[in-house]
Design an enzyme around this catalytic site. Structure first.
Site, short mmCIF file in Angstrom:
data_model
loop_
_atom_site.label_atom_id
_atom_site.label_comp_id
_atom_site.label_asym_id
_atom_site.label_seq_id
_atom_site.Cartn_x
_atom_site.Cartn_y
_atom_site.Cartn_z
N THR A 74 0.84 -1.21 0.00
CA THR A 74 0.00 0.00 0.00
C THR A 74 0.87 1.25 0.00
O THR A 74 0.62 2.20 -0.75
CB THR A 74 -0.95 -0.02 1.23
OG1 THR A 74 -1.73 -1.22 1.16
CG2 THR A 74 -1.85 1.19 1.24
N ASN A 157 -6.21 -10.53 -7.09
CA ASN A 157 -6.23 -11.19 -5.78
C ASN A 157 -7.50 -12.00 -5.51
O ASN A 157 -7.48 -12.93 -4.72
CB ASN A 157 -6.03 -10.16 -4.66
CG ASN A 157 -6.93 -8.96 -4.80
OD1 ASN A 157 -6.92 -8.28 -5.82
ND2 ASN A 157 -7.74 -8.70 -3.80
N GLN A 185 0.31 -10.56 -5.89
CA GLN A 185 -0.26 -11.92 -5.89
C GLN A 185 0.39 -12.81 -6.93
O GLN A 185 -0.02 -13.96 -7.11
CB GLN A 185 -1.79 -11.85 -6.15
CG GLN A 185 -2.56 -11.09 -5.09
CD GLN A 185 -2.73 -11.88 -3.79
OE1 GLN A 185 -2.42 -13.08 -3.70
NE2 GLN A 185 -3.22 -11.22 -2.75
N HIS A 207 4.19 -10.13 3.09
CA HIS A 207 3.36 -11.10 3.83
C HIS A 207 2.56 -12.03 2.93
O HIS A 207 1.97 -12.98 3.40
CB HIS A 207 2.48 -10.40 4.87
CG HIS A 207 1.33 -9.60 4.33
ND1 HIS A 207 0.05 -10.06 4.30
CD2 HIS A 207 1.27 -8.34 3.82
CE1 HIS A 207 -0.77 -9.12 3.83
NE2 HIS A 207 -0.04 -8.08 3.52
N THR A 244 14.42 5.15 9.54
CA THR A 244 15.28 4.00 9.80
C THR A 244 14.59 2.74 9.28
O THR A 244 13.41 2.52 9.54
CB THR A 244 15.59 3.88 11.31
OG1 THR A 244 16.21 5.09 11.72
CG2 THR A 244 16.49 2.69 11.60
N CYS A 332 -13.60 -5.88 3.64
CA CYS A 332 -13.14 -4.54 4.01
C CYS A 332 -12.28 -4.68 5.25
O CYS A 332 -12.32 -5.70 5.93
CB CYS A 332 -14.32 -3.64 4.34
SG CYS A 332 -15.63 -3.77 3.13
N1 PLP Z 1 -2.24 -5.46 -3.87
C1 PLP Z 1 -2.83 -6.68 -3.84
C2 PLP Z 1 -3.16 -7.36 -5.11
C3 PLP Z 1 -3.11 -7.29 -2.62
O1 PLP Z 1 -3.69 -8.48 -2.60
C4 PLP Z 1 -2.78 -6.60 -1.43
C5 PLP Z 1 -3.09 -7.18 -0.10
O2 PLP Z 1 -4.21 -7.59 0.17
C6 PLP Z 1 -2.17 -5.34 -1.51
C7 PLP Z 1 -1.92 -4.81 -2.75
C8 PLP Z 1 -1.80 -4.55 -0.27
O3 PLP Z 1 -0.66 -5.09 0.33
P1 PLP Z 1 -0.14 -4.62 1.77
O4 PLP Z 1 -0.93 -5.42 2.75
O5 PLP Z 1 1.32 -5.01 1.80
O6 PLP Z 1 -0.31 -3.17 1.88
#
Ligand code: PLP
Length: 389
Positions: A74, A157, A185, A207, A244, A332
């Site tokens: 994000t 996703n 993804q 993650h 940092t 959400c």
């Molecule tokens: N983009 C996609 C396709 C995702 O599936 C996700 C997470 O759900 C994100 C972006 C956002 O990732 P982050 O949790 O590292 O901000």
């Protein structure tokens, strides 16, 4: 992932931490130095961050120096989706952001663009970007306002459908624009190469591949055209992202990246095999089940399905009670299940509802059997409810 009671099949939401990552994280937490310090402790941490940078770069065929660590996908999106760029030292404006209609909210929100400067590009009923619609949008782009930028995910996703990124890259570049690819993804599931894709920027999240949460990267193909920083301060990450470094998380991300690259080939086949067992059984148990994107190119691990008559929220709870963690495509942050903007974009009635099962490295046949049993119970209950009505 077989625990005694639960079956975790929500790997697209987040992947459980890999054991090797856990070890690396725990060890890294005790590293005393600040990576910007010149003493030996500082240099030791710096060396580990740079090793992680090499591993993350290798996962996507990028130059090591072109990896910027962020707090996640994000943040990477908010950094790069910006009207204000620099070309060397000169200012460069990006006039309009085009996003596919199926992007993750991290992208769809448009980063630092005004809402008026963001438009959506439709997808086809098959769930892939409508290239003719993109061509049309680029043809009417107002170059006086600045360059066009397209944000297109490599893998969706919710559906797992692979997007025509290389074709989109050709169109965007022919229009003199920039292409940002959310590959969150895709990595670990298909081979990803920034050069082959023609992406100017890639976005990754740790993650989703078994690394820690709260760390990700923005990766650029070159370094001439770069967005103005989002976070200002001490000039870390070559000034692109001050603060940092989240040292242990970055080190863990590096281990996850190298594991994801190492297990790509064999793992994808194994997981595709498990998914095929799952989908065949679902279709046998409930012939009216709709598996979205079954006939188009999808990554190996995702099944996005609609069981007519079963609402997403009800279905999700029912699976949870049966001991299976899966998700409605679009959850959400409040945990409430919203209607899927991806289904809507594909021209389907979002009220249909859909559920997503996503597999990963620790998924075993026993997990699939448990999901099939849960599916059979829930589908049977639905049938009885429909008959009684
Ligand atoms: N983009 C996609 C396709 C995702 O599936 C996700 C997470 O759900 C994100 C972006 C956002 O990732 P982050 O949790 O590292 O901000």
């Amino acid at each position: 992932m077989s625990t005694t009671m639960r079956t975790y099949l929500d790997w697209n939401a987040t992947a459980p931490l890999l054991p090797a990552v856990r070890d690396a994280l725990v060890r890294a937490l005790d590293l005393p130095g600040n990576p910007s310090s010149v003493h030996r402790e500082g240099r030791m941490v710096r060396a580990e961050i740079e090793a992680a940078r090499r591993d993350v770069a290798a996962l996507v065929g990028a130059e090591v120096a072109h990896v910027i660590f962020t707090s996640g996908a994000t943040e990477a999106a908010n950094l790069v989706l910006s009207p204000a760029f620099k070309m060397g030292r000169a200012a460069l404006s990006v006039g309009h952001l085009y996003v596919s209609a199926i992007e993750h909210p991290a992208i769809r929100e448009g980063g630092r663009f005004d809402k008026a400067d963001v438009s959506e590009i439709a997808v086809t009923s098959e769930g892939t970007l409508d290239l003719a619609a993109l061509e049309q949008a680029l043809a009417s782009h107002d170059a006086a306002k600045g360059l066009p930028m397209l944000a297109l995910m490599l893998v969706n996703n919710e559906t797992g459908i692979i997007q025509p990124v290389e074709d989109a890259a050709r169109l965007v570049h022919a229009a003199g624009g920039l292409l940002v690819v959310d590959a969150v993804q895709a990595v670990g599931r298909i081979a990803v190469d920034i050069q082959t894709l023609g992406a100017d920027f890639l976005i990754l999240s740790s993650h989703k591949i078994g690394g820690p949460k709260g760390v990700g990267a923005l990766i650029s193909r070159g370094e001439v055209m770069m967005p103005k920083p989002l976070i200002h301060g001490g000039g870390q990450e070559k000034g692109h992202r001050s603060g940092t470094e989240n040292t242990s998380a970055i080190i863990g991300f590096g281990v996850a990246a190298s594991e994801a690259l190492g297990r790509l080939d064999g793992e994808a086949m194994r997981i595709a095999g498990l998914r095929a067992v799952l989908e065949d059984a679902m279709q046998t148990v409930a012939p009216d089940v709709i598996i979205h994107g079954k006939d188009v190119s999808r990554v190996c691990n995702t099944t996005f399905f609609t069981l007519p008559g079963l609402k997403s929220e009800t279905g999700q709870i029912a699976f949870d009670i049966e001991g299976v963690a899966l998700s409605a495509g679009s959850a959400c942050s409040s945990g409430k299940v919203g209607e899927s903007h991806v289904l809507t974009a594909m021209g389907q009635d979002p009220k249909l509802g859909a559920l997503r099962i996503s597999l990963g490295a620790a998924t075993q046949r026993a997990d699939i059997d448990k999901a099939i049993a849960a599916f059979a119970t829930i589908a049977g209950r639905r049938k009885r409810a429909v008959q009684a009505a």
